[in-house]
Design a protein around this motif. Structure first.
Motif, PDB file in Angstrom:
ATOM      1  N   LYS A   1       0.831  -1.205   0.000  1.00  0.00           N
ATOM      2  CA  LYS A   1       0.000   0.000   0.000  1.00  0.00           C
ATOM      3  C   LYS A   1       0.864   1.255   0.000  1.00  0.00           C
ATOM      4  CE  LYS A   1      -3.811  -2.141   2.471  1.00  0.00           C
ATOM      5  NZ  LYS A   1      -4.582  -2.154   3.716  1.00  0.00           N
TER       6      LYS A   1
ATOM      7  N   GLU B   1       3.865   1.543  -1.277  1.00  0.00           N
ATOM      8  CA  GLU B   1       4.425   1.672  -2.629  1.00  0.00           C
ATOM      9  C   GLU B   1       3.376   2.182  -3.608  1.00  0.00           C
ATOM     10  OE1 GLU B   1       7.339   1.771  -5.389  1.00  0.00           O
ATOM     11  OE2 GLU B   1       7.589   1.269  -3.283  1.00  0.00           O
ATOM     12  N   ALA B   2       2.124   1.753  -3.448  1.00  0.00           N
ATOM     13  CA  ALA B   2       1.052   2.216  -4.330  1.00  0.00           C
ATOM     14  C   ALA B   2       0.780   3.702  -4.133  1.00  0.00           C
ATOM     15  CB  ALA B   2      -0.212   1.409  -4.087  1.00  0.00           C
ATOM     16  N   THR B   3       0.824   4.184  -2.891  1.00  0.00           N
ATOM     17  CA  THR B   3       0.595   5.608  -2.667  1.00  0.00           C
ATOM     18  C   THR B   3       1.758   6.446  -3.181  1.00  0.00           C
ATOM     19  OG1 THR B   3       1.502   5.444  -0.435  1.00  0.00           O
ATOM     20  CG2 THR B   3      -0.882   5.277  -0.661  1.00  0.00           C
ATOM     21  N   ARG B   4       2.952   5.903  -3.195  1.00  0.00           N
ATOM     22  CA  ARG B   4       4.091   6.643  -3.737  1.00  0.00           C
ATOM     23  C   ARG B   4       3.988   6.788  -5.252  1.00  0.00           C
ATOM     24  NH1 ARG B   4       9.191   4.060  -0.464  1.00  0.00           N
ATOM     25  NH2 ARG B   4       8.742   5.048   1.517  1.00  0.00           N
ATOM     26  N   ASN B   5       3.358   5.826  -5.919  1.00  0.00           N
ATOM     27  CA  ASN B   5       3.264   5.862  -7.375  1.00  0.00           C
ATOM     28  C   ASN B   5       2.080   6.679  -7.880  1.00  0.00           C
ATOM     29  OD1 ASN B   5       5.544   4.316  -7.747  1.00  0.00           O
ATOM     30  ND2 ASN B   5       4.431   2.402  -7.689  1.00  0.00           N
ATOM     31  N   GLN B   6       1.212   7.161  -6.992  1.00  0.00           N
ATOM     32  CA  GLN B   6       0.086   7.971  -7.428  1.00  0.00           C
ATOM     33  C   GLN B   6       0.547   9.393  -7.728  1.00  0.00           C
ATOM     34  OE1 GLN B   6      -2.808   7.788  -4.335  1.00  0.00           O
ATOM     35  NE2 GLN B   6      -3.558   5.788  -4.951  1.00  0.00           N
ATOM     36  N   PRO B   7      -0.062  10.013  -8.726  1.00  0.00           N
ATOM     37  CA  PRO B   7       0.325  11.399  -9.018  1.00  0.00           C
ATOM     38  C   PRO B   7      -0.173  12.339  -7.930  1.00  0.00           C
ATOM     39  CG  PRO B   7      -1.516  10.743 -10.387  1.00  0.00           C
ATOM     40  CD  PRO B   7      -1.067   9.516  -9.653  1.00  0.00           C
ATOM     41  N   LYS B   8       0.572  13.396  -7.689  1.00  0.00           N
ATOM     42  CA  LYS B   8       0.177  14.390  -6.686  1.00  0.00           C
ATOM     43  C   LYS B   8      -1.032  15.195  -7.166  1.00  0.00           C
ATOM     44  CE  LYS B   8       3.613  13.497  -3.971  1.00  0.00           C
ATOM     45  NZ  LYS B   8       3.424  12.691  -2.817  1.00  0.00           N
TER      46      LYS B   8
END
Length: 118
Positions: free
Chosen positions: A79, A81-88
């Motif tokens: 989770k 890692e998934a939040t790090r890959n989301q665009p700001k």
């Protein structure tokens, strides 16, 4: 009567390491063995110094995995890692896609149903 499938659906666990963290720690141990081969075999480093470096790196990596497991839980690392890959933010430079949505024509039957409820 004994339950046959009592472990189905539970993550793999070994001494507090669950799921992904267990596999990560196994990878750390294997890579530390490769480090030992490299230090001793290729570079000809002193045996005791190479052993000290390898054991220190392996224990440090496993300690780090245990700390991550306690902090994030079984699937928390995925989770994170998934939040790090989301665009700001999603930036839209043109309003053309929205203008095309506005210009689509609706059938008259759906308009009657929508106005009948008002």
């Amino acid at each position: 009567m004994l339950e046959i499938n009592k472990g189905i659906g539970k993550p793999v666990e070994f001494r507090g390491l669950k799921g992904t963290y267990l596999y990560l720690s196994v990878g750390i141990v294997i890579s530390s063995l490769l480090l030992a081969l490299t230090l001793y075999g290729l570079f000809g480093l002193n045996t005791y110094l190479a052993t000290l470096i390898v054991i220190g790196s392996a224990l440090g990596g496993i300690w780090f995995c245990i700390r991550l497991s306690a902090k994030y839980g079984v699937s928390g690392l995925l989770k994170l890692e998934a939040t790090r890959n989301q665009p700001k933010a999603i930036l839209i430079s043109s309003a053309n896609p929205f203008a095309q949505l506005r210009e689509t024509k609706r059938s008259k039957s759906s308009n009657r149903i929508a106005t009948a409820g008002r």
